[in-house]
Design a protein around this motif. Structure first.
Motif, PDB file in Angstrom:
ATOM      1  N   HIS A 111       3.902   6.307 -12.627  1.00 64.31           N
ATOM      2  CA  HIS A 111       3.308   5.095 -13.186  1.00 64.31           C
ATOM      3  C   HIS A 111       1.896   5.327 -13.619  1.00 64.31           C
ATOM      4  CE1 HIS A 111       3.769   0.872 -13.955  1.00 64.31           C
ATOM      5  NE2 HIS A 111       4.825   0.812 -13.185  1.00 64.31           N
ATOM      6  N   GLY A 120       2.461   1.702  -3.399  1.00 69.25           N
ATOM      7  CA  GLY A 120       1.438   2.134  -4.345  1.00 69.25           C
ATOM      8  C   GLY A 120       1.093   3.595  -4.193  1.00 69.25           C
ATOM      9  N   LEU A 121       0.976   4.059  -2.946  1.00 63.85           N
ATOM     10  CA  LEU A 121       0.691   5.474  -2.712  1.00 63.85           C
ATOM     11  C   LEU A 121       1.836   6.363  -3.171  1.00 63.85           C
ATOM     12  CD1 LEU A 121      -0.989   5.255   0.803  1.00 63.85           C
ATOM     13  CD2 LEU A 121      -2.087   5.949  -1.339  1.00 63.85           C
ATOM     14  N   SER A 163       0.828  -1.214   0.000  1.00 59.71           N
ATOM     15  CA  SER A 163       0.000   0.000   0.000  1.00 59.71           C
ATOM     16  C   SER A 163       0.856   1.255   0.000  1.00 59.71           C
ATOM     17  CB  SER A 163      -0.934   0.006   1.217  1.00 59.71           C
ATOM     18  OG  SER A 163      -1.825  -1.071   1.130  1.00 59.71           O
ATOM     19  N   ILE A 206       4.016   5.717  -5.512  1.00 63.35           N
ATOM     20  CA  ILE A 206       4.006   5.733  -6.981  1.00 63.35           C
ATOM     21  C   ILE A 206       2.907   6.650  -7.477  1.00 63.35           C
ATOM     22  CG2 ILE A 206       3.510   4.327  -9.023  1.00 63.35           C
ATOM     23  CD1 ILE A 206       4.940   2.002  -7.500  1.00 63.35           C
ATOM     24  N   SER A 207       1.759   6.585  -6.852  1.00 67.97           N
ATOM     25  CA  SER A 207       0.610   7.405  -7.262  1.00 67.97           C
ATOM     26  C   SER A 207       0.895   8.896  -7.148  1.00 67.97           C
ATOM     27  CB  SER A 207      -0.615   7.022  -6.429  1.00 67.97           C
ATOM     28  OG  SER A 207      -1.696   7.848  -6.740  1.00 67.97           O
ATOM     29  N   ILE A 208       1.477   9.297  -6.012  1.00 65.96           N
ATOM     30  CA  ILE A 208       1.724  10.738  -5.831  1.00 65.96           C
ATOM     31  C   ILE A 208       2.918  11.227  -6.637  1.00 65.96           C
ATOM     32  CG2 ILE A 208       0.612  10.856  -3.576  1.00 65.96           C
ATOM     33  CD1 ILE A 208       3.401  10.967  -2.305  1.00 65.96           C
ATOM     34  N   SER A 209       3.817  10.302  -7.011  1.00 72.00           N
ATOM     35  CA  SER A 209       4.970  10.722  -7.795  1.00 72.00           C
ATOM     36  C   SER A 209       4.613  10.879  -9.270  1.00 72.00           C
ATOM     37  CB  SER A 209       6.123   9.716  -7.653  1.00 72.00           C
ATOM     38  OG  SER A 209       5.820   8.531  -8.362  1.00 72.00           O
ATOM     39  N   GLY A 210       3.506  10.265  -9.687  1.00 73.12           N
ATOM     40  CA  GLY A 210       3.082  10.340 -11.075  1.00 73.12           C
ATOM     41  C   GLY A 210       3.963   9.586 -12.033  1.00 73.12           C
TER      42      GLY A 210
END
Length: 105
Positions: A105, A96-97, A93, A99-103
């Motif tokens: 992926h 995943g978070l 988790s 990666i999500s906030i880094s943009g």
């Protein structure tokens, strides 16, 4: 040196606690599926992550009770540069978070 009855009752207590934990996870999972409106809309099944996902036989337990495909989610090794210390559901988790906030992926 412990006698067998003490060890047996300790195992029974631990087994009961683990079963109770699995039931609690299943209850919470079912609740979240219902309130989110995705019940019946999960053709790929359920992915469980985090430390609780490593609970012995949790995925088969949820699969049997929910009649859905259930698997344990691990971070993508290619993203983690094959860092095996981080290739653990405990970190899924968080990774995943990030990666999500880094943009990325």
């Amino acid at each position: 040196h412990y006698n067998n009855s003490v060890l047996s009752s300790g195992r029974d207590l631990l087994s009961s606690a683990i079963q109770s934990g699995k039931e609690t996870i299943l209850t919470n999972l079912n609740h979240e599926i219902e309130v989110s409106g995705i019940n019946g809309k999960l053709p790929a099944g359920i992915v469980i992550t985090g430390g609780g996902s490593l609970l012995w036989n949790l995925a088969p337990f949820i699969a049997t009770k929910s009649e859905m495909i259930v698997r344990v989610g691990y971070p993508d090794k290619t993203i983690m540069n094959n860092d095996y210390e981080l290739n653990n559901p405990v970190f899924s988790s968080l990774i995943g978070l990030l990666i999500s906030i880094s943009g990325t992926h």
